[in-house]
Structure formats: C-alpha cells, structure tokens
Design a protein around this motif. Structure first.
Motif, mmCIF file in Angstrom:
data_model
loop_
_atom_site.group_PDB
_atom_site.id
_atom_site.type_symbol
_atom_site.label_atom_id
_atom_site.label_comp_id
_atom_site.label_asym_id
_atom_site.label_seq_id
_atom_site.Cartn_x
_atom_site.Cartn_y
_atom_site.Cartn_z
ATOM 1 N N LYS A 23 -23.210 -35.071 3.675
ATOM 2 C CA LYS A 23 -23.854 -34.478 3.092
ATOM 3 C C LYS A 23 -25.179 -35.031 2.217
ATOM 4 O O LYS A 23 -24.537 -35.190 1.500
ATOM 5 N N ASN A 24 -26.440 -34.715 2.185
ATOM 6 C CA ASN A 24 -27.600 -35.287 1.608
ATOM 7 C C ASN A 24 -27.850 -34.297 1.030
ATOM 8 O O ASN A 24 -28.452 -34.554 -0.739
ATOM 9 N N GLU A 66 -35.255 -44.430 -5.523
ATOM 10 C CA GLU A 66 -35.654 -44.144 -4.781
ATOM 11 C C GLU A 66 -34.437 -43.287 -3.685
ATOM 12 O O GLU A 66 -35.090 -42.516 -2.680
ATOM 13 N N LYS A 67 -33.567 -42.379 -3.751
ATOM 14 C CA LYS A 67 -32.317 -42.692 -3.393
ATOM 15 C C LYS A 67 -31.909 -41.189 -4.195
ATOM 16 O O LYS A 67 -31.342 -40.501 -3.282
ATOM 17 N N TYR A 69 -32.363 -37.174 -5.608
ATOM 18 C CA TYR A 69 -33.852 -36.734 -6.232
ATOM 19 C C TYR A 69 -32.646 -35.265 -7.075
ATOM 20 O O TYR A 69 -31.438 -34.705 -6.684
ATOM 21 N N GLU A 91 -36.514 -32.761 2.743
ATOM 22 C CA GLU A 91 -36.193 -33.175 3.847
ATOM 23 C C GLU A 91 -36.259 -34.933 3.396
ATOM 24 O O GLU A 91 -36.686 -35.953 4.505
ATOM 25 N N LYS A 92 -36.629 -35.665 3.096
ATOM 26 C CA LYS A 92 -36.726 -36.533 1.999
ATOM 27 C C LYS A 92 -35.162 -37.672 1.941
ATOM 28 O O LYS A 92 -34.663 -37.482 1.307
ATOM 29 N N GLU A 93 -35.516 -38.572 2.467
ATOM 30 C CA GLU A 93 -34.345 -39.511 2.387
ATOM 31 C C GLU A 93 -33.601 -39.822 0.968
ATOM 32 O O GLU A 93 -35.036 -39.615 0.323
ATOM 33 N N GLY A 94 -32.514 -39.331 0.933
ATOM 34 C CA GLY A 94 -31.575 -39.747 -0.055
ATOM 35 C C GLY A 94 -30.699 -38.750 -0.518
ATOM 36 O O GLY A 94 -30.496 -37.452 0.527
ATOM 37 N N TYR A 95 -30.339 -38.269 -2.047
ATOM 38 C CA TYR A 95 -29.205 -37.352 -2.190
ATOM 39 C C TYR A 95 -29.887 -36.263 -2.864
ATOM 40 O O TYR A 95 -30.701 -36.714 -4.148
ATOM 41 N N HIS A 96 -30.170 -35.481 -3.013
ATOM 42 C CA HIS A 96 -30.661 -33.945 -3.454
ATOM 43 C C HIS A 96 -29.924 -33.252 -3.896
ATOM 44 O O HIS A 96 -28.898 -32.432 -3.699
#
Length: 133
Positions: A23-24, A66-67, A69, A91-96
């Motif tokens: 999960k991100n 860029e990974k 947030y 919705e952006k790629e990476g971890y939030h």
C-alpha cells in the motif's frame, strides 16, 4: 502486526511492514510526540533520499525526492484537506504519509482507495507500532 520500537534502529521493521503491505497510502495515528514524523524520516533515509524531513504542520504537505509525500492534517483538518483538492494528490505515484489522517478513512473507503493504518502507542520507554491492513 505489532512492532515494538525501543530505538531508531527498530524503525526499520516498521519500514519493512510498510513496504511489504503493498500500500502506498499510510495513515499515521498517534498522540503528539509519538513518533509519526520520526517514522517518515527513517523511511526517507532508508529509501536512500537525503532530503531533510520536517513535519508539514503549517504547510500541510512536504515532498521528499519524487517518491514520498508527507501530509499533516493536525491544524487544517480533513475538511480543509479536501477543500484544497489534496485528495487528488494521493493519486500520484509514491508513498503518501498522512499524519492525523484518521478522519479520511471513511472517505478513502468510499472511493475504494486502499490504505495502511499505523497506530502508534507509547508504553514506558518504547512505542508499539500496529500495522493494520
């Protein structure tokens, strides 16, 4: 899964839990000073990023590399987070990582957005990180 953390080194086990969850979006739940931002710092460090991690309490969002947030809803709250269109950021790629994001759980479920909840509790000289899929 519960992970006992007595020192910074132990946080690598929590980072592995996050990575293995698939999960991100990660909601971090805990009292002031429980280690939410410290976990994000260690996560960024273990990704090999050299960004300085600070709590985005007043900015609402910090981005590392860029990974990663990092959001803090403590001052703004869920309503302002949504009003600012920040839900679309997820919705952006990476971890939030969402500090104080417990109020978003129902909204994320409503939109079918999967997330990992990490509850942090203090127990004497240690912290218990509970990863809930």
């Amino acid at each position: 899964m519960q992970i006992e953390v007595k020192n910074i080194e132990d946080l690598k086990n929590v980072v592995e839990c996050i990575k293995n969850s698939g999960k991100n979006i990660i909601i971090l739940s805990g009292t002031l000073g429980s280690g939410k931002t410290t976990l994000v710092k260690e996560f960024v460090k273990l990704l090999g990023l050299s960004d300085e991690v600070t709590s985005p309490t007043f900015a609402i969002q910090n981005v590392y590399g860029e990974k990663v947030y990092h959001y803090d809803l403590y001052n703004k709250g869920v309503d302002e987070f949504l009003a600012l269109g920040m839900l679309e950021e997820l919705e952006k790629e990476g971890y939030h990582f969402l500090e104080w994001g417990e109020g978003l759980e129902d909204i994320l479920k409503l939109y079918g957005i999967d997330y990992l909840l990490i509850k942090i509790t203090l127990e004497g000289d240690k912290r218990i990180f509970e990863c809930q899929n």
